[in-house]
Design a protein around this motif. Sequence first.
Motif, PDB file in Angstrom:
ATOM      1  N   ALA A   1      -3.678  12.042   7.606  1.00  0.00           N
ATOM      2  CA  ALA A   1      -2.431  11.888   6.861  1.00  0.00           C
ATOM      3  C   ALA A   1      -1.528  10.861   7.531  1.00  0.00           C
ATOM      4  O   ALA A   1      -0.943   9.998   6.867  1.00  0.00           O
ATOM      5  CB  ALA A   1      -1.722  13.235   6.755  1.00  0.00           C
ATOM      6  N   GLU A   2      -1.454  10.954   8.832  1.00  0.00           N
ATOM      7  CA  GLU A   2      -0.585  10.045   9.576  1.00  0.00           C
ATOM      8  C   GLU A   2      -1.035   8.595   9.438  1.00  0.00           C
ATOM      9  O   GLU A   2      -0.245   7.691   9.227  1.00  0.00           O
ATOM     10  CB  GLU A   2      -0.640  10.451  11.053  1.00  0.00           C
ATOM     11  N   ARG A   3      -2.352   8.430   9.544  1.00  0.00           N
ATOM     12  CA  ARG A   3      -2.890   7.069   9.480  1.00  0.00           C
ATOM     13  C   ARG A   3      -2.776   6.490   8.067  1.00  0.00           C
ATOM     14  O   ARG A   3      -2.550   5.295   7.910  1.00  0.00           O
ATOM     15  CB  ARG A   3      -4.349   7.041   9.961  1.00  0.00           C
ATOM     16  N   VAL A   4      -2.957   7.333   7.060  1.00  0.00           N
ATOM     17  CA  VAL A   4      -2.804   6.852   5.682  1.00  0.00           C
ATOM     18  C   VAL A   4      -1.353   6.441   5.448  1.00  0.00           C
ATOM     19  O   VAL A   4      -1.066   5.404   4.853  1.00  0.00           O
ATOM     20  CB  VAL A   4      -3.240   7.913   4.650  1.00  0.00           C
ATOM     21  N   ALA A   5      -0.427   7.270   5.970  1.00  0.00           N
ATOM     22  CA  ALA A   5       0.998   6.986   5.796  1.00  0.00           C
ATOM     23  C   ALA A   5       1.371   5.644   6.416  1.00  0.00           C
ATOM     24  O   ALA A   5       2.215   4.909   5.887  1.00  0.00           O
ATOM     25  CB  ALA A   5       1.833   8.104   6.420  1.00  0.00           C
ATOM     26  N   ARG A   6       0.733   5.325   7.519  1.00  0.00           N
ATOM     27  CA  ARG A   6       1.031   4.045   8.181  1.00  0.00           C
ATOM     28  C   ARG A   6       0.299   2.874   7.532  1.00  0.00           C
ATOM     29  O   ARG A   6       0.436   1.736   7.970  1.00  0.00           O
ATOM     30  CB  ARG A   6       0.612   4.129   9.665  1.00  0.00           C
TER      31      ARG A   6
ATOM     32  N   ILE B   1       0.870  -1.182   0.000  1.00  0.00           N
ATOM     33  CA  ILE B   1       0.000   0.000   0.000  1.00  0.00           C
ATOM     34  C   ILE B   1       0.904   1.229   0.000  1.00  0.00           C
ATOM     35  O   ILE B   1       1.720   1.394   0.898  1.00  0.00           O
ATOM     36  CB  ILE B   1      -0.904   0.003   1.247  1.00  0.00           C
ATOM     37  N   VAL B   2       0.772   2.046  -1.048  1.00  0.00           N
ATOM     38  CA  VAL B   2       1.635   3.231  -1.151  1.00  0.00           C
ATOM     39  C   VAL B   2       0.782   4.494  -1.191  1.00  0.00           C
ATOM     40  O   VAL B   2      -0.062   4.658  -2.076  1.00  0.00           O
ATOM     41  CB  VAL B   2       2.512   3.145  -2.432  1.00  0.00           C
ATOM     42  N   GLN B   3       1.029   5.383  -0.246  1.00  0.00           N
ATOM     43  CA  GLN B   3       0.262   6.634  -0.195  1.00  0.00           C
ATOM     44  C   GLN B   3       0.783   7.626  -1.227  1.00  0.00           C
ATOM     45  O   GLN B   3       1.990   7.863  -1.301  1.00  0.00           O
ATOM     46  CB  GLN B   3       0.371   7.251   1.196  1.00  0.00           C
ATOM     47  N   VAL B   4      -0.130   8.195  -2.025  1.00  0.00           N
ATOM     48  CA  VAL B   4       0.292   9.226  -2.979  1.00  0.00           C
ATOM     49  C   VAL B   4      -0.548  10.499  -2.894  1.00  0.00           C
ATOM     50  O   VAL B   4      -0.331  11.448  -3.638  1.00  0.00           O
ATOM     51  CB  VAL B   4       0.269   8.705  -4.440  1.00  0.00           C
ATOM     52  N   VAL B   5      -1.545  10.491  -1.999  1.00  0.00           N
ATOM     53  CA  VAL B   5      -2.345  11.700  -1.793  1.00  0.00           C
ATOM     54  C   VAL B   5      -2.273  12.057  -0.318  1.00  0.00           C
ATOM     55  O   VAL B   5      -2.490  11.217   0.546  1.00  0.00           O
ATOM     56  CB  VAL B   5      -3.825  11.487  -2.197  1.00  0.00           C
ATOM     57  N   GLN B   6      -1.933  13.302  -0.053  1.00  0.00           N
ATOM     58  CA  GLN B   6      -1.871  13.778   1.326  1.00  0.00           C
ATOM     59  C   GLN B   6      -3.204  14.416   1.688  1.00  0.00           C
ATOM     60  O   GLN B   6      -3.600  15.415   1.096  1.00  0.00           O
ATOM     61  CB  GLN B   6      -0.732  14.807   1.449  1.00  0.00           C
ATOM     62  N   PRO B   7      -3.937  13.822   2.628  1.00  0.00           N
ATOM     63  CA  PRO B   7      -5.241  14.393   3.015  1.00  0.00           C
ATOM     64  C   PRO B   7      -5.060  15.721   3.729  1.00  0.00           C
ATOM     65  O   PRO B   7      -4.011  15.965   4.323  1.00  0.00           O
ATOM     66  CB  PRO B   7      -5.814  13.346   3.983  1.00  0.00           C
ATOM     67  N   PRO B   8      -6.084  16.583   3.684  1.00  0.00           N
ATOM     68  CA  PRO B   8      -5.981  17.887   4.347  1.00  0.00           C
ATOM     69  C   PRO B   8      -5.816  17.749   5.865  1.00  0.00           C
ATOM     70  O   PRO B   8      -5.139  18.568   6.481  1.00  0.00           O
ATOM     71  CB  PRO B   8      -7.320  18.564   4.031  1.00  0.00           C
ATOM     72  N   SER B   9      -6.404  16.734   6.432  1.00  0.00           N
ATOM     73  CA  SER B   9      -6.319  16.594   7.886  1.00  0.00           C
ATOM     74  C   SER B   9      -5.041  15.858   8.294  1.00  0.00           C
ATOM     75  O   SER B   9      -4.744  14.781   7.781  1.00  0.00           O
ATOM     76  CB  SER B   9      -7.554  15.853   8.406  1.00  0.00           C
ATOM     77  N   ALA B  10      -4.279  16.461   9.221  1.00  0.00           N
ATOM     78  CA  ALA B  10      -2.989  15.895   9.642  1.00  0.00           C
ATOM     79  C   ALA B  10      -3.173  14.519  10.266  1.00  0.00           C
ATOM     80  O   ALA B  10      -2.356  13.616  10.074  1.00  0.00           O
ATOM     81  CB  ALA B  10      -2.308  16.841  10.621  1.00  0.00           C
ATOM     82  N   GLU B  11      -4.282  14.374  10.977  1.00  0.00           N
ATOM     83  CA  GLU B  11      -4.535  13.110  11.657  1.00  0.00           C
ATOM     84  C   GLU B  11      -4.728  11.980  10.644  1.00  0.00           C
ATOM     85  O   GLU B  11      -4.151  10.904  10.765  1.00  0.00           O
ATOM     86  CB  GLU B  11      -5.793  13.272  12.522  1.00  0.00           C
TER      87      GLU B  11
END
Length: 880
Positions: free
Chosen positions: A436-441, A424-434
Amino acid sequence: MISERVGGRVACGGSGRRGSRGLRKVAGSMGMTEGTYDFGQIERKWQAYWDEHKSFKATDCDASKPKYYVLDMFPYPSGQGLHVGHPEGYTATDIVARYKRMKGFNVLHPFGWDAFGLPAEQHAIATGTHPEETTNKNIANMKRQTKALGFSYDWDREVATTDPEYYHWTQWIVLKLFNSYFDEELQKARPIEELPVPDGLSAQERRRYIDDRRLAYQADVPVNWCPALGTVLANEEVVGGVSERGGHPVIRKPMRQWMLRITKYAERLLDDLKEVDWSESIKKLQVDWIGRSVGAEVCFRIDGYEDNIWVFTTRPDTLFGATYMVMAPEHPLVGTIVTEAQKQAVEAYCEAAARKSDLDRTDLAKDKTGVFTGAYAINPVNNERIPIWISDYVLISYGTGAIMAVPAHDDRDFEFATKFALPIVQVVQPPSAEDAERVARGELCFTGDGTAIHSGPFDGLTTAEFKEKITAWLAERGLGKKAINYKLRDWLFSRQRYWGEPFPIVHLADGTVTGISERELPLRLPDLDDYKPLGTAEPPLAKATDWVNVTLPDGSAARRETNTMPQWAGSCWYYLRYLDPRNAERGWDPAKEKYWMPVDLYIGGAEHAVLHLLYSRFWHKFLYDLGYVSTKEPFKKLVNQGMILGEDGQKMSKSRGNVVNPDQVVTDYGADSMRLYEMFMGPLEAMKPWSMNGVQGVHRFLQKTWRLVVEEETGRLSPAVQDAPADEETLRLLHQTLKKVGDDVESFGFNTAISAMMILVNHLGRQQVRPKSVLESLVLVLAPFAPHIAEELWQRLGHANSLAHEPWPSYDKGLIRERQIELAVQVNGKIRDRIVVAAEADEEAIQAEALSSDKVVEALAGKTPRKVIVIKSRLVNVVV
RNA sequence: GCCGGAGUGGCGGAAUUGGCAGACGCGCGGGAUUCAAAAUCCCGUCCUGGCAACAGGGUGAGGGUUCGAGUCCCUCCUCCGGCACCA
């Protein structure tokens, strides 16, 4: 219990369940006289009068009047007859039709029968009775029921879709579809002779090229085959994976079927919704059904093969996050790319998928399944090598039948990747920081818009910018292009049934097909000895060998198409046949079409919100392209009536025993009460429960109205009816009523219109003198709702002719206005007193009057008002 | 899960679209008429307290905007309808 009570209560008003011990006998034994409201006799009398005088005949092309075309969705003539849901819509349209006539319109208000359908054929299979016989019997019965309600149809225009003189033209339209193609450039249908065919094709290739572009074409598509019943079933006949009748298993089996290219019209079907006056919710249902989505098609190379895989995506901006690909099990490349090691697993999976019904693949199988092919594709944006999987969560019938999977940003891919441990590779950074962190993980799947990351040179772009840039980037390199896809599929148009329109098509010995000549239409259904399915997938018509085998003019042998058309076919264009129902030369006359179309008002059940209306619109647009109709859309204004529930608030059904029989209501209370009650129940579009007590209520209203005019003891005009001027209050109430009823009919607020008439009747009942002119106006506005009693009262008030074409009474604005009005006086929003002021009093006077009220002074308790708000003719609010 | 629509007396439902909540009908209670009943007519009927005048509360729940909210905004609950792996 209920019938006992009802019978008891109506003893004086109707004949009740206890049959002949009804109105006349009971009342007669009680010394009832000439003059009581005998709805049965009155309704028979006026229905005969209207028939005899053809009161509702629509005159074609009458240029002296504006036209109004008001249409009901025609019913299937079922053996059950009419249920109380039918007259709801029919009464609404009838009120509008009668109202518009009185408003000076030339009204077209026709009726007919959507008469092909399964029940008659099932009955034929069971009993051997010809479906035509059953159908005609049912039509006769439902026509009797419909006529008993006194609708103002022009019965001379009645049509039935099963009539060869009708289906002649259904077949004609299908023949036109077969002989037409869709010109992409002009976005319209054109005759097949005008299709540009590339040079250098062999005769067979040429034939193929043309056939592939016809708007009616053949294709191998899966159908619902029920081995136990030996027949093919419609989707509606399959419930939960088994046959509705008998509960036998149903499997998917590919068969040669006729299809209509409705998808070519997707864009126009969507666009032209802007032109119609339908509820937003119905339009939205259609929009969702068509399901347009914009994205890109992207080309992936397969590692080690010449072939490419094309995918459709609405999110080309997530290309850098594609970590694997998925093809539908039916994808043509599956067999090519599968590796030896994976071959067995893949074949097993594909076979299992083929056996599954649609239901198994969606509803029941929430859990994702899939198998790796062993092959890899190359991501065109970063040349990453990604595995190609097979899974039935990808549909062969949508897009390209293959997808790029971006698990970080697509829920389905996320679920699949999690299950099969794919990266799973994240390529979109969500507006919400919270987030973003969970997507990155890799814990959260984010499907919204954001900012690009891990996307090489595109980092930092917004989702919208990225989509545009990458689509252009791909196009420049020949790796992709902008693409639009629709959920809408081509229309499966053939049925393996007897009781439907035969196709005007023959199959030649060389396997090609051709349309028969228009001169040979109608192609009549042959009679059969029995209607049982053959047990093979062959339609029943295959049994009629004399009919099937034909010799062409050139002497060669051919076979007729044995499939028949679906029930939708006849209903797609019936509104056009009403314009010119007896024309033997053509489906309809162009001048009549130009005069009457479009349909101004179309009322019917919401269950047809998508399919019937979409199919009709499609045929209409096709006919428009060929110049046979003059409007882009057939139905200008559409209203859906709501369902009527049983007295217990449940859906009416035989098994619940809560079905209300319209015949019984008409016998007990009369057609006028039935009509009035159906409209009084509540808003037309709402779902609402039946109430026999409610019928009583409107029946009492009609009796009261009757007694305003007729003296019951003698049967003569009531002595209270006089040629006297109305007093001010009566006149004001009358004109308020005239305005209210007219406005409400225009806005389909029939329930409140009736309520307004009740108020007027209650008022007049209290008067010693009832001015004839007032009663006449009342009778005229009542007429569209309760036409029989209105005609009778109109006659008794001294008029020789029917009121059907009397001008609608107009109201006088000046007479409506009250002289004095009562206003509420609030202190801080709480009502403390009411004051009466002259209607024309100005704000200052009103304010002074309000502030001088004792109760207001008391409520103010010595405080000074900060602000006084005066809403003329409404209220006064004193703020402290 | 997503998208629509709707929640108002004992019941069906009104409320000029931000201005007196409950029109009209049903049901219920009381009365008139009748030998009696049916039918009809009159009165009452949102809830609480009071004989009453009246007072207080009240439009699924909670909050907000406003002089004023059934109506507009936010959150939640319930029911109905549609779609349901459409990339």
